[in-house]
Design a protein around this motif. Structure first.
Motif, PDB file in Angstrom:
ATOM      1  N   TYR A  36      34.278  32.315  39.562  1.00 52.66           N
ATOM      2  CA  TYR A  36      35.509  31.672  40.012  1.00 52.66           C
ATOM      3  C   TYR A  36      35.086  30.765  41.163  1.00 52.66           C
ATOM      4  O   TYR A  36      34.734  31.260  42.247  1.00 52.66           O
ATOM      5  CB  TYR A  36      36.520  32.725  40.474  1.00 52.66           C
ATOM      6  CG  TYR A  36      36.687  33.862  39.465  1.00 52.66           C
ATOM      7  CD1 TYR A  36      37.539  33.722  38.379  1.00 52.66           C
ATOM      8  CD2 TYR A  36      35.964  35.055  39.589  1.00 52.66           C
ATOM      9  CE1 TYR A  36      37.679  34.745  37.444  1.00 52.66           C
ATOM     10  CE2 TYR A  36      36.104  36.072  38.671  1.00 52.66           C
ATOM     11  CZ  TYR A  36      36.960  35.920  37.591  1.00 52.66           C
ATOM     12  OH  TYR A  36      37.095  36.930  36.668  1.00 52.66           O
ATOM     13  N   ASN A  49      31.292  36.292  35.244  1.00 50.94           N
ATOM     14  CA  ASN A  49      32.426  35.426  35.547  1.00 50.94           C
ATOM     15  C   ASN A  49      32.147  34.698  36.846  1.00 50.94           C
ATOM     16  O   ASN A  49      31.661  35.301  37.810  1.00 50.94           O
ATOM     17  CB  ASN A  49      33.704  36.257  35.772  1.00 50.94           C
ATOM     18  CG  ASN A  49      34.236  36.858  34.482  1.00 50.94           C
ATOM     19  OD1 ASN A  49      34.396  36.177  33.483  1.00 50.94           O
ATOM     20  ND2 ASN A  49      34.512  38.156  34.506  1.00 50.94           N
ATOM     21  N   ARG A  89      43.004  40.643  23.973  1.00 53.42           N
ATOM     22  CA  ARG A  89      42.079  40.584  25.044  1.00 53.42           C
ATOM     23  C   ARG A  89      41.819  39.180  25.346  1.00 53.42           C
ATOM     24  O   ARG A  89      41.977  38.299  24.540  1.00 53.42           O
ATOM     25  CB  ARG A  89      40.808  41.250  24.669  1.00 53.42           C
ATOM     26  CG  ARG A  89      39.587  40.550  25.204  1.00 53.42           C
ATOM     27  CD  ARG A  89      39.583  40.396  26.607  1.00 53.42           C
ATOM     28  NE  ARG A  89      38.368  39.841  27.025  1.00 53.42           N
ATOM     29  CZ  ARG A  89      38.072  39.581  28.220  1.00 53.42           C
ATOM     30  NH1 ARG A  89      38.834  39.861  29.121  1.00 53.42           N
ATOM     31  NH2 ARG A  89      37.001  39.051  28.549  1.00 53.42           N
ATOM     32  N   ASN A 127      32.059  44.499  40.579  1.00 58.11           N
ATOM     33  CA  ASN A 127      32.621  43.570  41.534  1.00 58.11           C
ATOM     34  C   ASN A 127      31.964  43.812  42.883  1.00 58.11           C
ATOM     35  O   ASN A 127      31.532  44.926  43.174  1.00 58.11           O
ATOM     36  CB  ASN A 127      34.138  43.778  41.672  1.00 58.11           C
ATOM     37  CG  ASN A 127      34.912  42.880  40.741  1.00 58.11           C
ATOM     38  OD1 ASN A 127      34.467  41.782  40.415  1.00 58.11           O
ATOM     39  ND2 ASN A 127      36.057  43.334  40.295  1.00 58.11           N
ATOM     40  N   ARG A 157      33.668  33.472  43.722  1.00 59.60           N
ATOM     41  CA  ARG A 157      33.734  34.903  43.427  1.00 59.60           C
ATOM     42  C   ARG A 157      33.040  35.083  42.080  1.00 59.60           C
ATOM     43  O   ARG A 157      33.279  34.316  41.140  1.00 59.60           O
ATOM     44  CB  ARG A 157      35.185  35.351  43.332  1.00 59.60           C
ATOM     45  CG  ARG A 157      35.418  36.840  43.064  1.00 59.60           C
ATOM     46  CD  ARG A 157      36.906  37.091  42.882  1.00 59.60           C
ATOM     47  NE  ARG A 157      37.283  38.475  42.719  1.00 59.60           N
ATOM     48  CZ  ARG A 157      37.139  39.174  41.598  1.00 59.60           C
ATOM     49  NH1 ARG A 157      36.571  38.647  40.544  1.00 59.60           N
ATOM     50  NH2 ARG A 157      37.559  40.434  41.546  1.00 59.60           N
ATOM     51  N   SER A 165      31.772  38.098  39.084  1.00 60.33           N
ATOM     52  CA  SER A 165      31.856  39.492  38.650  1.00 60.33           C
ATOM     53  C   SER A 165      31.047  39.653  37.372  1.00 60.33           C
ATOM     54  O   SER A 165      30.749  38.664  36.689  1.00 60.33           O
ATOM     55  CB  SER A 165      33.314  39.916  38.426  1.00 60.33           C
ATOM     56  OG  SER A 165      33.885  39.196  37.359  1.00 60.33           O
TER      57      SER A 165
HETATM   58  O1  AKG Z   1      36.514  39.344  37.740  1.00 64.93           O
HETATM   59  C1  AKG Z   1      37.185  40.376  37.672  1.00 64.93           C
HETATM   60  O2  AKG Z   1      37.339  41.129  38.641  1.00 64.93           O
HETATM   61  C2  AKG Z   1      37.851  40.760  36.369  1.00 64.93           C
HETATM   62  C3  AKG Z   1      37.195  40.192  35.142  1.00 64.93           C
HETATM   63  C4  AKG Z   1      37.892  40.536  33.874  1.00 64.93           C
HETATM   64  O3  AKG Z   1      38.962  41.076  33.842  1.00 64.93           O
HETATM   65  C5  AKG Z   1      37.256  40.198  32.582  1.00 64.93           C
HETATM   66  O4  AKG Z   1      36.206  39.524  32.575  1.00 64.93           O
HETATM   67  O5  AKG Z   1      37.792  40.607  31.540  1.00 64.93           O
END
Ligand code: AKG
Ligand code: FE2
Length: 442
Positions: A191, A189, A440, A227, A310, A312
């Motif tokens: 952001y 991910n 989801r 994270n 950010r 993850s």
């Molecule tokens: O980026 C995050 O901390 C959460 C990501 C998340 O919830 C997801 O990818 O389903």
């Protein structure tokens, strides 16, 4: 006359209560670990795992590898477009904005077979598609990181099975990493950093940003989330403590159609040396509701938060495509690994008929109204541009019942745009007999 309602406790007074659980000496300690995990998975749905065995350098390398992809230009990334049946590929802010108004998030996911599409008629992945341009290292890192993470997931699932007095050996087949049907996958991910205008807005208290990743529940079995310490924003909304659902759920009919928002969000910041793990909808179904799939989101930065990008890495764990899951009490109908993941599977229908909505409903509330007010105009324009009316979307996604897959359904039925995360309806009056919003969004 009714007594005035007691004021709810301030959010800060609530601790997430997500425990830190060590996997050290797993084979010797698995019964003790099982007890700890049972409590966390049945009460909170989120927990931290430490002593997981992945060295920090490997985690850093996995981040760098994904960042090397996600920080490239759009024309490069869109060569691997998102496939809603395998959940693999790239999704960018242009596409996401069309549906959600959200330009604050993008994603790239790969499985054991690269971003290869899945052919649900043939029940197989359609060959390997890796971004060769990034070199052999990209593929190698993605594969080895998935392998490492899969090991952790399997330990957690085994312990959870032990805690339920179920046979842990039962898990070897559905979660065989090397099966050609293995649909578990990792994603990155991103952001993006706030713009100077957004930063200015935060400083003078005038700019209200939507969440970076809106409220959703993961639809997989288990999510292992990496994270980086200092990257705040993840929040959870465990719903089981709420007593009066009518008061916390508001009909906010909106085009996200369904993205719920809770009144109280509890931060779940990264802890050094820990991985964050959460139960997905699949595991809730498979355990007849014992383990809870909890709503979560990534809130926008507020004053004083870091304003840079950010990133993850979630690893979404699912059983092999043809494996049939059902809880011993048969509370919900059987579904396969494929059903759980895909827009063309059966989970959507199964969820619609679910008898139990309480856990997820309780996570809902009304903050979305603010968000709507902030972006309604922009979204309406975009939808009009794409020839999409709310009614059309609803008819495709089945009244917004939920599964992310249904959102993706909207995406596929041209000319509708793809929806990113699970849509759902908040219309309280329609909740009786309404679908479980186990949806989801990954
Ligand atoms: O980026 C995050 O901390 C959460 C990501 C998340 O919830 C997801 O990818 O389903
Ligand atoms: Fe998630």
């Amino acid at each position: 006359m009714a007594a005035p309602a007691a004021a709810p406790p301030p959010a800060a007074a609530k601790a997430a209560n997500a425990p830190v659980i060590s996997l050290a000496n797993f084979e010797e300690r698995k019964h003790e670990i099982a007890q700890q995990l049972f409590k966390a998975a049945s009460e909170v749905g989120f927990f931290y795992i430490t002593d997981h065995g992945i060295p920090q350098e490997e985690i850093d390398r996995a981040f760098a590898t994904g960042i090397n992809f996600l920080d490239r230009e759009k024309e490069f990334k869109t060569q691997w477009p998102f496939n809603p049946d395998s959940y693999l590929g790239y999704r960018g802010p242009d596409e996401l904005e069309t549906v959600t108004g959200n330009r604050l998030w993008e994603w790239f996911s790969v499985g054991r077979y690269g971003t290869g599409g899945y052919n649900y008629h043939a029940q197989q992945f359609e060959g390997e598609e890796w971004p060769q341009e990034l070199g052999a290292e990209f593929r190698q890192v993605a594969l080895s990181f998935q392998e490492r993470t899969h090991d952790i997931a399997l330990k957690i699932l085994r312990a959870l099975w032990i805690s339920l007095d179920r046979d842990e050996a039962e898990l070897a087949d559905p979660f065989d990493l090397d099966s050609p049907e293995n649909p578990s996958f990792m994603a990155w991910n991103k952001y993006p950093a706030l713009t100077p205008e957004q930063i200015e807005g935060l400083k003078n208290g005038k700019g209200k940003l939507p969440p970076r990743l809106h409220a959703h529940a993961d639809m997989d079995v288990l999510t292992i989330l990496f994270n980086r310490v200092g990257d705040v924003g993840l929040e959870i909304a465990p719903g089981k403590d709420s007593e009066n659902l009518d008061e916390i759920i508001e009909d906010v009919g909106n085009i996200w159609n369904h993205v719920p928002v809770a009144k109280e969000w509890i931060p779940l910041d990264p802890r050094p040396g820990c991985i964050t793990v959460n139960v997905g909808d699949g595991l809730t179904r498979w355990t007849d509701g014992v383990f809870k799939s909890t709503y979560h989101r990534v809130r926008a930065p507020t004053k004083g938060d870091p304003t840079g990008e950010r990133y993850s890495i979630p690893y979404f764990v699912n059983p092999r495509l043809n494996y049939v899951m059902q809880g011993p009490e048969k509370r919900w109908g059987p579904i396969t690994g494929f059903d759980i993941l895909s827009k063309t599977g059966n989970a959507y229908a199964a969820r619609r008929n679910s008898p139990d909505k309480s856990w997820q409903e309780a996570a809902y509330t009304d903050e979305i109204a603010e968000l709507n007010a902030a972006t309604a105009e922009g979204r309406a324009d975009l939808l009009a541009k794409n020839g999409v009316t709310r009614k059309q979307r609803d008819s495709v996604v089945g009244n917004g019942n939920g599964v992310q897959a249904s959102a993706v359904g909207a995406a596929r039925a041209a000319p509708l745009p793809r929806a990113p995360h699970a849509p759902r309806t908040l219309r309280r009056s329609a909740l009786a007999g309404a679908p479980l919003r186990m949806a989801r969004a990954f």
